[in-house]
Design an enzyme around this catalytic site. Sequence first.
Site, short mmCIF file in Angstrom:
data_model
loop_
_atom_site.label_atom_id
_atom_site.label_comp_id
_atom_site.label_asym_id
_atom_site.label_seq_id
_atom_site.Cartn_x
_atom_site.Cartn_y
_atom_site.Cartn_z
N LYS A 96 0.65 -1.10 -0.06
CA LYS A 96 0.15 0.18 -0.20
C LYS A 96 0.74 0.75 0.16
O LYS A 96 2.10 1.47 0.78
CB LYS A 96 -0.88 0.12 1.13
N ASP A 129 -1.65 -1.75 -4.02
CA ASP A 129 -2.97 -1.38 -3.53
C ASP A 129 -3.58 -0.42 -4.07
O ASP A 129 -2.82 0.74 -3.99
CB ASP A 129 -3.91 -2.35 -3.01
N MET A 130 -4.83 -0.22 -4.57
CA MET A 130 -6.04 1.07 -4.66
C MET A 130 -6.32 1.41 -2.95
O MET A 130 -7.12 0.44 -2.58
CB MET A 130 -6.66 0.84 -5.38
N ARG A 179 -4.49 -4.94 -11.69
CA ARG A 179 -5.93 -6.14 -10.16
C ARG A 179 -6.89 -5.55 -10.38
O ARG A 179 -6.96 -4.30 -9.57
CB ARG A 179 -4.70 -6.59 -9.39
N ALA A 184 -13.08 -2.03 -1.50
CA ALA A 184 -13.12 -1.97 0.08
C ALA A 184 -13.51 -1.47 1.07
O ALA A 184 -13.23 -1.15 2.39
CB ALA A 184 -12.00 -2.70 0.84
N LYS A 196 -24.85 -2.86 -5.17
CA LYS A 196 -23.87 -3.97 -5.79
C LYS A 196 -23.93 -3.72 -6.41
O LYS A 196 -23.23 -4.64 -7.80
CB LYS A 196 -24.21 -5.14 -4.35
N THR A 226 -11.72 -10.77 -7.21
CA THR A 226 -13.16 -11.28 -7.19
C THR A 226 -13.53 -13.49 -6.38
O THR A 226 -12.38 -13.82 -6.20
CB THR A 226 -13.78 -11.10 -7.83
N HIS A 227 -13.95 -13.15 -5.38
CA HIS A 227 -14.34 -14.82 -4.69
C HIS A 227 -15.96 -14.46 -5.53
O HIS A 227 -16.69 -15.47 -5.52
CB HIS A 227 -14.69 -14.55 -3.19
#
Length: 307
Positions: A96, A129-130, A179, A184, A196, A226-227
């Site tokens: 980060k 990371d963003m 990515r 989040a 969403k 993603t999950h």
Amino acid sequence: MMRSVLLAGAQSPWLRERAPRLPFVRRTASRFIPGEALDDALAAAAILSRSGIATVVTHLGENITDAAEARQEALLYGEVLGRIRDAGLPTELSIKLTQLGLDLGATRCYENLARIIENAGTSSTVWIDMESSAYVDITLELYRRARTRYPNVGVCLQSYLYRTAKDLAALTPLGPSIRLVKGAYPEPANVAFPRKADVDANYFAVARQLLGRQSQQAGLRAAFATHDSALIDQIKLHAQTIGMAKSAFEFQMLYGIRKDQQMRLGHEGYCSKVLITYGSAWFPWFMRRMAERPANMFFVLRNLVGG
Ligand code: FDA
């Protein structure tokens, strides 16, 4: 409502200080974090590697406001890279920028970032990371600067932001490593889709852009973090329809979440990677995981009742 409360909790200094000491919070967190030590992260990476799953490791920490501490983080990543090399693990790094001192100024942060990228060597990508939307412009500016100089650096884009398709179009000529995540952080409705369904729809729209001809011609590396199994299926189907090889892109997930899916993708011949976090500053990261799936609060309660 629950999501907002949990995300507000992630930012509370009072909670950051106290909650990690509570045994039931620690027990719940252990589902997402193999341990606080680098050894714990590397042991988890070695186990996943034996199942054909590559990894990305991150040392938890954000919004560091002490220059010496930020520099120390960059030096620590040098040590992490050495340990990864010695162990022969297929493991990359994720960092980060606020961990590297972004709040103290871009120049200092970039020096720390460049040190890590150089230490990684060209065969290992360093992922940026963003963080929250206030950091997007400066993160993309520093990414652009780094990518112009180094091939082995990637950046995260968030599908909840209205601006992401445009940001991707602007980065594409660089041949970036991207990515894609949903996002989040708590964001206002003037910068991010509140619903969403819209975040998910935009994820797929940006995913198509990542797999599109322009991106591929530019040498872009696409990682879908993603999950969401419906989205993963949509992406697989789209890639198949346009004749793209399974090896031309990758999926990334978080340690402890949807292990079944991580393994299944690997068995199907896709590149499946898992991001492993470690370190003592795990509370905000853990609260964001809670917010993503408020049903996780049942694990907290179970660990509280279970003693
Ligand atoms: P979604 O939230 O719709 O979840 C889909 C399904 O996955 C759920 O139904 C559930 O089964 C499972 N699931 C998801 N989250 C879970 C959880 N916490 N606990 C249990 N099950 C869960 N964000 C960001 O803003 N900046 C960043 O740099 C990154 N980096 C990053 C790297 C990697 C490798 C991943 C996988 C994710 C991130 N993220 C991130 C986090 C991302 O923005 C997002 O919040 C989470 O991935 C959850 O969103 P999903 O895409 O999984 O979808």
